[in-house]
Structures are given as C-alpha cells and as structure tokens.
Design a protein around this motif. Structure first.
Motif, mmCIF file in Angstrom:
data_model
loop_
_atom_site.group_PDB
_atom_site.id
_atom_site.type_symbol
_atom_site.label_atom_id
_atom_site.label_comp_id
_atom_site.label_asym_id
_atom_site.label_seq_id
_atom_site.Cartn_x
_atom_site.Cartn_y
_atom_site.Cartn_z
ATOM 1 N N ASP A 32 2.855 1.780 -40.188
ATOM 2 C CA ASP A 32 3.430 0.454 -39.911
ATOM 3 C C ASP A 32 3.470 0.166 -38.416
ATOM 4 O OD1 ASP A 32 4.442 -1.988 -40.921
ATOM 5 O OD2 ASP A 32 6.508 -1.357 -40.584
ATOM 6 N N ASP A 37 5.652 -3.682 -37.813
ATOM 7 C CA ASP A 37 6.763 -3.515 -36.867
ATOM 8 C C ASP A 37 7.333 -2.103 -36.860
ATOM 9 O OD1 ASP A 37 7.857 -3.573 -39.343
ATOM 10 O OD2 ASP A 37 9.280 -5.206 -38.963
ATOM 11 N N GLY A 38 6.734 -1.206 -37.614
ATOM 12 C CA GLY A 38 7.120 0.206 -37.541
ATOM 13 C C GLY A 38 8.314 0.630 -38.371
ATOM 14 N N ASP A 39 8.823 -0.269 -39.209
ATOM 15 C CA ASP A 39 10.056 0.075 -39.947
ATOM 16 C C ASP A 39 9.812 0.583 -41.379
ATOM 17 O OD1 ASP A 39 9.197 -2.268 -41.100
ATOM 18 O OD2 ASP A 39 11.152 -3.254 -41.089
ATOM 19 N N HIS A 40 8.556 0.653 -41.797
ATOM 20 C CA HIS A 40 8.278 0.975 -43.198
ATOM 21 C C HIS A 40 8.765 2.373 -43.590
ATOM 22 C CE1 HIS A 40 6.443 0.351 -47.076
ATOM 23 N NE2 HIS A 40 5.727 1.443 -46.966
HETATM 24 MG MG MG Z 1 7.432 -3.250 -41.325
#
Ligand code: MG
Ligand code: ADP
Length: 213
Positions: A32, A37-40
């Motif tokens: 992600d 946005d890197g939150d997965h």
């Molecule tokens: Mg995300």
C-alpha cells in the motif's frame, strides 16, 4: 478426504486465515506504500485480529460464523478495505446455506462474497482491486466443482487463481479507490487488497490440505 468441515473446524479454518493476514502485515503495508497511503497492513491486521476473536464466539451455524466475523472485521478496521473485506465475509455468510463447509459451500461463499463486494463497492474486473483476485477465484472454484470434488481440491484451484489474479494486477492501472489518482504510476505494482485476498485463500487451501493428509 472429501467430507466437509463442521462448525468447529470452520472456526479453525477462518482463525488460521485471519492469522495468515496478520503475519503478512508488513508485506501489505509495503504494497500500500507503493500505490496507496500505506495503511492497508495496519488496517487489515487490526480488522483480522477482531475477526479472529470473533471465530471463538458461540455462533449457532456456519452462516452466522461468517457474518459475525465479517461484522467484527468491518467494525475494527478502518479504510475502504474494512468495508470491502467485511462485506466479503458477510456476503459469504448469506450464501453458505449448509451447516457443512464443503466444496459447494466454498463455491457459494466465493460467489456470494464477490457479489456483495461488487454490489457495495462497484469495482469491476480490471479496476485493480481485490476483485481481480476474488473474481478469478470464484470462477475457477465453480469450474472445479465437479461431482465428487473435495473442498480441498476446490480450495487449491481457487487459491491458485487468486494468486495469478493478484500477480496480474501488476499490469493494471488503478481505476478506483486511493490509488486511482496515481493512474499509470500504479502499473508494475500489485494491488494490496488483491494480495490480502490471495493470502486468505492460500491459507484456506493450506489448512484444508494439511487436514486431508
Ligand atoms: Mg490504504
Ligand atoms: P484505503 O484505500 O481506504 O486506504 P486500504 O489501503 O486498507 O484502504 O485498502 C485498499 C484496498 O482496498 C485496495 O488495494 C483494493 O483492493 C481495495 N478496495 C478499495 N476500494 C474498493 C472497492 N470499491 N471495491 C473492491 N475493493 C476495493
């Protein structure tokens, strides 16, 4: 062995799948970070921890177990994927009618889950989402449902199709969700939710394979 799983074995199956997602948290975060946005990873780890806890709740039936776990996941996990994966298991729960989780139930779970996800999220095949792993898995599972097919056979086929679908998302341009704005820059990267879908089905196939031995 071709007999299906009872409620207790289905709990264990879903619990192992949840733990597999949690164990892959860093991989999902990285995926992600590449196109989102890197939150997965964090969202899925939190959601599947709640899902795992829900597998221990005393449900009366396999459909209730699926629905309860999906709801727990949806409530605990933020982001689009909390809704998407929560919807997947709730849709699966609506479609699993029997109290035995067998080959036919697995096909119904995949097809019902896919229908619910698409109904809610409106993603089509090719939009670079988890649908690009789930749809081929549901189609392959349906094809593999020949007379006498065991649940482990069908799971194996579904897991392979999901993995291939996930890999193929590298070639796709994101058309939905947070990655959409990156357009062509998403090419070359795997869709994070497709990766989660592949991990779930791989774990289910593994558990069933080991049980059949
Ligand atoms: Mg995300
Ligand atoms: P967010 O996009 O809110 O940051 P995540 O990063 O946790 O949420 O999850 C992103 C993943 O969710 C994507 O990789 C995609 O597979 C899946 N996803 C997002 N929107 C949809 C949708 N409408 N239908 C199906 N899957 C979706």
């Amino acid at each position: 062995m071709s007999a299906g799983l009872d409620l207790s074995d289905t709990r264990a199956l879903l619990s192992a799948a949840a733990k597999a997602v949690i164990a892959n948290k860093d991989r999902l975060t990285k995926a992600d970070q590449d196109i989102g946005d890197g939150d997965h990873g964090v969202g899925m780890a939190r959601g599947f921890a709640a899902f795992d806890e829900a597998t221990a709740v005393q449900y009366d039936s396999i459909p209730d177990l699926f629905r309860g776990c999906g709801k727990a996941l949806m409530m605990a996990s933020g982001g689009a994927s909390g809704v998407v994966f929560g919807t997947l298991f709730q849709g699966a729960g609506k479609s699993v009618k029997s109290d035995v989780f067998d080959a036919e139930a697995l096909v119904h779970a995949l097809e019902g889950g896919l229908m619910a996800v698409q109904d809610r999220g409106k993603a089509n095949v090719g939009d670079k989402t988890m649908v690009d792993a789930l749809a081929p898995a549901a189609i392959a599972a349906r094809k593999a449902l020949v007379p006498g097919a065991s649940v482990e056979d069908v799971a194996e086929v579904a897991a392979k199709a999901a993995a291939a679908g996930m890999e193929a998302t590298r070639g796709l341009v994101a058309k939905i969700g947070k990655s959409k704005g990156l357009g062509e820059r998403t090419v070359g990267f795997v869709d994070p939710g497709a990766l989660t879908t592949s991990i779930l089905l791989e774990s289910i196939a593994d558990t069933l394979r080991n049980r059949a031995r």
